[in-house]
Design a protein around this motif. Structure first.
Motif, PDB file in Angstrom:
ATOM      1  N   PHE A  59       0.838  -1.203   0.000  1.00  0.00           N
ATOM      2  CA  PHE A  59       0.000   0.000   0.000  1.00  0.00           C
ATOM      3  C   PHE A  59       0.872   1.251   0.000  1.00  0.00           C
ATOM      4  O   PHE A  59       0.627   2.192  -0.770  1.00  0.00           O
ATOM      5  CB  PHE A  59      -0.916   0.002   1.222  1.00  0.00           C
ATOM      6  N   ARG A  62       2.185   2.381  -3.259  1.00  0.00           N
ATOM      7  CA  ARG A  62       1.219   2.761  -4.295  1.00  0.00           C
ATOM      8  C   ARG A  62       0.390   3.994  -3.932  1.00  0.00           C
ATOM      9  O   ARG A  62      -0.205   4.622  -4.806  1.00  0.00           O
ATOM     10  CB  ARG A  62       0.269   1.589  -4.571  1.00  0.00           C
ATOM     11  N   TYR A  63       0.341   4.341  -2.638  1.00  0.00           N
ATOM     12  CA  TYR A  63      -0.503   5.459  -2.208  1.00  0.00           C
ATOM     13  C   TYR A  63       0.287   6.381  -1.289  1.00  0.00           C
ATOM     14  O   TYR A  63       1.129   5.929  -0.516  1.00  0.00           O
ATOM     15  CB  TYR A  63      -1.758   4.949  -1.488  1.00  0.00           C
ATOM     16  N   ASN A  70      -8.585   5.611  -0.047  1.00  0.00           N
ATOM     17  CA  ASN A  70      -7.464   4.873  -0.625  1.00  0.00           C
ATOM     18  C   ASN A  70      -7.470   3.402  -0.218  1.00  0.00           C
ATOM     19  O   ASN A  70      -7.209   2.512  -1.029  1.00  0.00           O
ATOM     20  CB  ASN A  70      -6.141   5.513  -0.206  1.00  0.00           C
ATOM     21  N   ARG A  73     -10.251   1.564  -2.139  1.00  0.00           N
ATOM     22  CA  ARG A  73      -9.848   1.305  -3.522  1.00  0.00           C
ATOM     23  C   ARG A  73      -8.788   0.217  -3.589  1.00  0.00           C
ATOM     24  O   ARG A  73      -8.843  -0.676  -4.442  1.00  0.00           O
ATOM     25  CB  ARG A  73      -9.308   2.614  -4.125  1.00  0.00           C
ATOM     26  N   PHE A  74      -7.823   0.278  -2.681  1.00  0.00           N
ATOM     27  CA  PHE A  74      -6.724  -0.691  -2.658  1.00  0.00           C
ATOM     28  C   PHE A  74      -7.222  -2.100  -2.378  1.00  0.00           C
ATOM     29  O   PHE A  74      -6.795  -3.066  -3.025  1.00  0.00           O
ATOM     30  CB  PHE A  74      -5.720  -0.263  -1.583  1.00  0.00           C
ATOM     31  N   ASP A  78      -7.922  -2.563  -6.747  1.00  0.00           N
ATOM     32  CA  ASP A  78      -6.565  -2.276  -7.203  1.00  0.00           C
ATOM     33  C   ASP A  78      -5.927  -3.547  -7.772  1.00  0.00           C
ATOM     34  O   ASP A  78      -5.673  -4.493  -7.036  1.00  0.00           O
ATOM     35  CB  ASP A  78      -5.727  -1.745  -6.033  1.00  0.00           C
ATOM     36  N   ASN A  81      -2.743  -4.877  -6.035  1.00  0.00           N
ATOM     37  CA  ASN A  81      -2.836  -5.562  -4.748  1.00  0.00           C
ATOM     38  C   ASN A  81      -3.220  -7.016  -5.012  1.00  0.00           C
ATOM     39  O   ASN A  81      -4.338  -7.298  -5.446  1.00  0.00           O
ATOM     40  CB  ASN A  81      -3.893  -4.884  -3.870  1.00  0.00           C
ATOM     41  N   SER A  84      -6.577  -8.006  -3.389  1.00  0.00           N
ATOM     42  CA  SER A  84      -7.806  -7.236  -3.571  1.00  0.00           C
ATOM     43  C   SER A  84      -8.907  -8.153  -4.098  1.00  0.00           C
ATOM     44  O   SER A  84      -8.645  -9.245  -4.616  1.00  0.00           O
ATOM     45  CB  SER A  84      -7.585  -6.073  -4.539  1.00  0.00           C
TER      46      SER A  84
END
Length: 317
Positions: A59, A62-63, A70, A73-74, A78, A81, A84
């Motif tokens: 994470f 990527r963020y 976030n 979404r992750f 995503d 991930n 996910s």
């Protein structure tokens, strides 16, 4: 059965179960955000999701910030991930396609339609508009696939490897869902002896997320107490998503797949099940729930490795 075929079936089932349980986990987290709490507690809840899923490093790469948007979404959509919901359903479909001949037509079509339906919802922006509907859809499609499998599959080795994957993954994820409030807390964090209003709604939403609220009322017929919620989700063999119920089914399917070389794997699973079967909730809470669940997750990982080494393809680093 060839190890490669067994491997695909095992992981197909694990990924479908993982997608469902990630939906359940995020459902708990989003409902908790609606409760009165400080900004720090809200942030701790988001960090806990990443910590218990062992995804904090991915994470962070990527963020820029840990925010509710976030993390949602992750964990849901995503493709970067690997755990996910999007990645899990894609991996489930890829594994199913690799062993298409070992599946019934209904089972394959259910998995394929689940993948297409989930992507349609993402394309239509439903994750932003109504995330609850996305979670419910994932859970219902997972229920449908399990029902189709039970109703159409021959009860042979392919079926037992599928069931093994389901219940090993379920044990892992139930522990993670139960641990979400404590994973980012201080060492030795325990279930509170009494509940404030926010705690009541949190434990209610947690039970609802694992389809356990009605079961709790049937079993205890009393006000909701955290200690009993924990007991139900860890030690009650009649609760379908409890750790003990999941290990019961893991051991049951391992026994049906038993070979001359699987004794060590069966012994390890049996010992873990026996500790749950004869366990008591007070020593677990006295030790600290987070510590207990962390050790359990470690042992589930070891069991998964033993299953792979015994029956499936070797795990790659």
């Amino acid at each position: 059965m060839l190890s490669r075929t067994a491997d695909h079936l095992f992981w197909m089932a694990r990924y479908i179960e993982r997608a469902e349980n990630t939906a359940r986990l995020m459902d708990v987290v989003l409902k908790e955000l609606l409760l009165p709490q400080t900004d720090e507690n809200a942030m701790r809840s988001q960090r806990s999701v990443l910590a218990i899923s062992e995804l904090s490093e991915i994470f962070a790469a990527r963020y820029d910030a840990v925010t509710a948007e976030n993390v949602l979404r992750f964990m849901v959509a995503d493709p970067g991930n690997p755990s996910s919901i999007l990645s899990s359903l894609r991996s489930a479909r890829e594994n199913a396609r690799a062993v298409r001949g070992a599946l019934t037509t209904e089972s394959w079509e259910t998995i394929n339609h689940t993948w297409l339906e989930f992507n349609r919802q993402l394309d239509e922006g439903m994750l932003d508009i109504d995330p609850d509907s996305v979670f419910e859809s994932v859970k219902l499609r997972s229920h449908l696939w399990r029902g189709v499998t039970l109703g159409t599959a021959l009860k042979d080795e392919a079926f037992y490897f599928t069931q093994l994957g389901i219940f090993l993954e379920r044990a892992d994820n139930t522990a993670r869902i139960l641990d979400v409030r404590f994973a980012d807390g201080a060492p030795g964090a325990r279930v509170p002896a009494s509940m404030q209003l926010g705690d009541f709604y949190y434990w209610t939403s947690l039970l609802s997320s694992v389809s356990g609220l009605e079961i709790y009322r049937q079993v205890y017929r009393d006000v909701l107490m955290p200690e009993r919620v924990v007991e139900l989700l860890i030690l009650n063999p009649s609760m379908p998503r409890s750790l003990l119920a999941s290990l019961d089914r893991v051991c049951e399917n391992l026994a049906r797949l038993s070979t001359a070389t699987s004794r060590d794997c069966e012994r390890y699973a049996g010992k873990l099940r026996a500790e749950l079967l004869y366990g008591e909730i007070r020593p677990i809470l006295a030790r600290g729930l987070h510590e207990y669940l962390t050790e359990f997750l470690g042992r589930i990982a070891v069991l998964g490795n033993k299953i792979s080494a015994t029956f499936l393809l070797p795990l790659t680093a």
